[in-house]
Design an enzyme around this catalytic site. Sequence first.
Site, PDB file in Angstrom:
ATOM      1  N   SER A  43       1.887 -28.979  -7.590  1.00  0.00           N
ATOM      2  CA  SER A  43       2.094 -30.014  -6.720  1.00  0.00           C
ATOM      3  C   SER A  43       1.164 -30.126  -5.597  1.00  0.00           C
ATOM      4  CB  SER A  43       3.456 -30.153  -6.253  1.00  0.00           C
ATOM      5  OG  SER A  43       4.025 -31.434  -5.987  1.00  0.00           O
ATOM      6  N   ASP A  98       5.698 -36.901 -16.041  1.00  0.00           N
ATOM      7  CA  ASP A  98       5.894 -36.474 -14.279  1.00  0.00           C
ATOM      8  C   ASP A  98       5.769 -37.957 -13.676  1.00  0.00           C
ATOM      9  OD1 ASP A  98       5.659 -35.814 -11.650  1.00  0.00           O
ATOM     10  OD2 ASP A  98       4.253 -34.209 -12.482  1.00  0.00           O
ATOM     11  N   HIS A 152       8.238 -33.037 -13.418  1.00  0.00           N
ATOM     12  CA  HIS A 152       7.427 -32.567 -12.281  1.00  0.00           C
ATOM     13  C   HIS A 152       7.797 -30.984 -12.536  1.00  0.00           C
ATOM     14  CE1 HIS A 152       4.501 -32.609  -9.052  1.00  0.00           C
ATOM     15  NE2 HIS A 152       5.608 -32.148  -8.072  1.00  0.00           N
TER      16      HIS A 152
END
Length: 617
Positions: free
Chosen positions: A193, A298, A329
């Site tokens: 991320s 995601d 995610h």
Amino acid sequence: MPRLLLVALLAVPAAPAPAHAAPGASSTPAYMRGGETVPVYDYADAVRESVWVQTTGDADEDGEPDRVAVDLVRPRTEPGVRVPVIMDASPYYACCGRGNESELKEYDANGVISKAPLFYDNYFVPRGYAFAAVDLSGTNRSTGCEDVGGPHEVAGARAVVDWLNGRAPAFTADGSPAVATWTTGRVGMIGKSWDGSVANGVAATGVEGLETIVPIAAISSWYDYTRANGALRSTNYPSFLQSAVSGRVASCTAVTRSLATDSAEETGDYNAFWRDRDYRPAASRVRASVFVVHGVNDLNVTTPQFARWWDELARRGVPRKIWLHQAGHVDPFDLRRGAWVDALHRWFDRWLQGLENGVEREPRATVETAPGVFTDARDWPLPAARPVSAPLGAGVVSYTDESLPEDLAVAHPGAMVPGRVAVRYGPLTAPLRLSGSPSVRLRVRVDRPTTQLTARLVDYGTAPRIQYAWGEGVRTLETESCWGESTAADDACYLDVAQEVSTTDHAVLTRGWQDAAHHVTLRRTTPLRPDRWYTITVPIGAYDATVAAGHTLAVVLTQSDPGYTAAANTGATVEVDLARSTLILPVAGAVTLAPSAAAPHTAHGLTAPARPQRRLP
């Protein structure tokens, strides 16, 4: 949006010679055996220390250069043996935690790192690697300001690579100079991320010594993270992100003001603020190899983030590898743990230790083709994939904005649902493999200066599917497994994770959004005239999936999308000339697609649901 790019296998540079020992020492360190690194160093006896690397900026305008905090765990090696560095630069070490168990940094009574989140130090330090957990500028123990993907953030992380290569100063807590004589200077950045995003940003500077990056579910353009082709995904997002991770907002007046005012929220335009946070145009500077990992479902960091970056790297022949999975995610450590640790080990051995293990000659892509089923491919998108154009039908249909929630927008494709147009293809007579970035080119007339255009690809047919929506598609179990060595303060054991799979009768494969007034360029709006027809392309997120024979594929058109964007309901009515509109799909294999039906409706009066919650990258 990402272009379908067919790339031949590219030649990659020869592996560097494993030169880790000083003159007079053994040419092969003890931690290298049989062509791989093995655990020979005592993790409990590792050197643990903190340094503050000086940057060239003064983002907090206090008259002193900013300093980035680096917590190090490194093996206590034999004299003369130097080691490479695995580096995770993150804003989350104090505020939000890392990994499925949200681990934070922990320190002993002397302020020395006693626990570093994740397994990287536990597993790799005994194998002859150092681990550096870096606080991004303005977070945790770093000074400066967090500017959310911007120049200060990237420069601060880059300065650590420079220090490890003798090009930047650093200091200990008492102000003494710190010199990294223990390292080869070869650095690999990794992270999920936001952490992976800064790895992309540092690689795009071309800094010498950064040999590889492993961006997991990472951002390559912060504009595309907070905007969807001109449409807001969430309001006031950069400021929200800064306040979520930094306790120094009050010391960062200029940066905080810029995040609020320079991001052009009132227009959605792509401007200089966003160019500073777009790493793709600088892909030509990338020296590092790149191992991309992303979930095709995601909904936080959407798939154009990896696909456009991947395309740019491919154009320039960057050594690269990609893993795609069907969850959301999610870190692959929490999806396919054993295979991931092995793949990462071999990747770092190749690019940081210089071991000739052949990883660069293996299939470039690994794709989850069904829940729990991973297959290798020569490249991604699949080399056989070609853009196939499918007409939307005949005649002109219209639909009025109803702010439809997704479950209603995609329900019953043959039914008359106010506020949508659903065009079906099928039932399919043979499996349809999608691999790449779809789009839909619409010929439209709109009775407002703008509206959001939303398009979804939907697979109608019963099948087991990963349940990714907002739960990410995995669940935490009560058992645990261990990956590396432990101490009393920092264990290497983590709760196991399994995929959430259930059988459903349909699934949204991928989505796309476009602000109609940004159809000419993202740099400015071009308001629509109600008396004109326009051709507007709605890019749809990159995807890889097989739609089974007997299933029906559909493209569903709506306008504002309260589940995924913050665009207002304009009340617009959109007319679509189906005969002059086209769905473009990246298809591997021969296929002919003809629309079987369209189900438009123009009635209105539904109630919009609540706006989506903000999420951290």
